[in-house]
Design a protein around this motif. Structure first.
Motif, PDB file in Angstrom:
ATOM      1  N   ASP A   1       0.735   8.785 -31.420  1.00 12.16           N
ATOM      2  CA  ASP A   1       1.563   7.925 -32.227  1.00 12.16           C
ATOM      3  C   ASP A   1       2.652   7.115 -31.290  1.00 12.16           C
ATOM      4  OD1 ASP A   1       0.745   9.113 -34.493  1.00 12.16           O
ATOM      5  OD2 ASP A   1       2.131  10.602 -34.706  1.00 12.16           O
ATOM      6  N   TRP A   2       2.367   7.051 -30.016  1.00 11.04           N
ATOM      7  CA  TRP A   2       3.164   6.324 -29.065  1.00 11.04           C
ATOM      8  C   TRP A   2       2.908   4.849 -29.382  1.00 11.04           C
ATOM      9  CZ3 TRP A   2       2.451   8.502 -23.415  1.00 11.04           C
ATOM     10  CH2 TRP A   2       3.045   9.665 -23.314  1.00 11.04           C
ATOM     11  N   PRO A   3       3.873   4.133 -28.914  1.00 13.27           N
ATOM     12  CA  PRO A   3       3.632   2.662 -29.279  1.00 13.27           C
ATOM     13  C   PRO A   3       2.763   1.970 -28.266  1.00 13.27           C
ATOM     14  CG  PRO A   3       5.590   2.717 -28.171  1.00 13.27           C
ATOM     15  CD  PRO A   3       5.056   4.044 -28.485  1.00 13.27           C
ATOM     16  N   CYS A   4       2.191   2.845 -27.347  1.00 16.57           N
ATOM     17  CA  CYS A   4       1.338   2.313 -26.092  1.00 16.57           C
ATOM     18  C   CYS A   4       0.228   3.520 -25.746  1.00 16.57           C
ATOM     19  CB  CYS A   4       2.349   2.100 -24.836  1.00 16.57           C
ATOM     20  SG  CYS A   4       3.415   3.367 -24.350  1.00 16.57           S
ATOM     21  N   LEU A   5      -0.739   2.820 -25.146  1.00 15.33           N
ATOM     22  CA  LEU A   5      -1.564   3.818 -24.756  1.00 15.33           C
ATOM     23  C   LEU A   5      -1.258   4.868 -23.555  1.00 15.33           C
ATOM     24  CD1 LEU A   5      -4.829   4.737 -25.047  1.00 15.33           C
ATOM     25  CD2 LEU A   5      -5.228   2.866 -23.180  1.00 15.33           C
ATOM     26  N   GLY A   6      -1.321   6.155 -23.703  1.00 12.97           N
ATOM     27  CA  GLY A   6      -1.092   6.965 -22.687  1.00 12.97           C
ATOM     28  C   GLY A   6      -1.010   8.221 -23.017  1.00 12.97           C
ATOM     29  N   GLY A   7      -0.134   9.273 -22.237  1.00  9.83           N
ATOM     30  CA  GLY A   7      -0.225  10.551 -22.434  1.00  9.83           C
ATOM     31  C   GLY A   7       0.800  11.181 -21.555  1.00  9.83           C
ATOM     32  N   PRO A   8       1.151  12.580 -21.976  1.00 11.17           N
ATOM     33  CA  PRO A   8       1.986  13.299 -20.998  1.00 11.17           C
ATOM     34  C   PRO A   8       1.035  13.589 -19.716  1.00 11.17           C
ATOM     35  CG  PRO A   8       1.818  14.465 -23.107  1.00 11.17           C
ATOM     36  CD  PRO A   8       0.709  13.313 -23.156  1.00 11.17           C
ATOM     37  N   TYR A   9       2.077  13.534 -18.553  1.00  7.69           N
ATOM     38  CA  TYR A   9       1.662  14.087 -17.382  1.00  7.69           C
ATOM     39  C   TYR A   9       2.167  15.522 -17.334  1.00  7.69           C
ATOM     40  CZ  TYR A   9       0.951  14.212 -12.295  1.00  7.69           C
ATOM     41  OH  TYR A   9       0.610  14.596 -11.010  1.00  7.69           O
ATOM     42  N   GLY A  10       1.563  16.405 -17.743  1.00  8.23           N
ATOM     43  CA  GLY A  10       1.883  18.000 -17.669  1.00  8.23           C
ATOM     44  C   GLY A  10       3.411  17.994 -18.168  1.00  8.23           C
ATOM     45  N   GLN A  11       4.205  18.557 -17.400  1.00  8.60           N
ATOM     46  CA  GLN A  11       5.715  18.662 -17.847  1.00  8.60           C
ATOM     47  C   GLN A  11       6.484  17.773 -16.834  1.00  8.60           C
ATOM     48  OE1 GLN A  11       7.344  22.685 -17.736  1.00  8.60           O
ATOM     49  NE2 GLN A  11       5.586  23.299 -19.654  1.00  8.60           N
ATOM     50  N   TYR A  12       5.687  16.796 -15.964  1.00  7.66           N
ATOM     51  CA  TYR A  12       6.423  16.179 -15.202  1.00  7.66           C
ATOM     52  C   TYR A  12       6.466  14.604 -15.391  1.00  7.66           C
ATOM     53  CZ  TYR A  12       4.779  20.301 -12.788  1.00  7.66           C
ATOM     54  OH  TYR A  12       4.474  21.527 -12.457  1.00  7.66           O
ATOM     55  N   GLY A  13       5.974  14.099 -16.435  1.00  2.00           N
ATOM     56  CA  GLY A  13       6.207  12.947 -16.976  1.00  2.00           C
ATOM     57  C   GLY A  13       4.920  12.244 -17.857  1.00  2.00           C
ATOM     58  N   TRP A  14       4.776  10.790 -17.575  1.00  3.33           N
ATOM     59  CA  TRP A  14       3.772  10.295 -18.585  1.00  3.33           C
ATOM     60  C   TRP A  14       2.824   9.340 -17.871  1.00  3.33           C
ATOM     61  CZ3 TRP A  14       9.064   9.751 -18.605  1.00  3.33           C
ATOM     62  CH2 TRP A  14       9.648  10.681 -19.439  1.00  3.33           C
TER      63      TRP A  14
END
Length: 97
Positions: A32-45
């Motif tokens: 549902d993000w407005p951009c393509l991507g995903g979480p980077y563990g608990q450290y970022g995206w």
């Protein structure tokens, strides 16, 4: 030998996005993000560095994040890893949160 599609990414500090944007990325599913991507563990995206912000309303990429994406593209990178331990870049805004 076939040609390979090689992409580059840069690692930057999560401090280059506001706390509001960080909460948004953390609290809604990546689909549902407005951009393509995903979480980077608990450290970022990990994000595709979009060069166009075509969305409106909830589909608009937040201005602070889009500024980082635009800078990333100008440096010749396709993807952006925002990591809590990533480097800060002087020419980008920084948020203290």
């Amino acid at each position: 030998m076939s040609a390979h599609d090689v992409r580059r990414y840069i690692v930057l500090s999560t401090s280059h996005v506001s706390e509001e944007t960080a909460r948004r990325l953390d609290n809604i599913p990546a689909g549902d993000w407005p951009c393509l991507g995903g979480p980077y563990g608990q450290y970022g995206w990990f994000l595709y560095a979009h060069d166009e912000n075509a969305g409106i309303g909830k589909d608009e990429i937040p201005a602070d994040l889009f500024t980082v994406m635009t800078w990333t593209r100008k440096q010749g990178y396709d993807y952006l890893l925002l990591d809590c331990d990533g480097d800060e870049v002087e020419e980008l805004p920084r948020f203290d949160w």
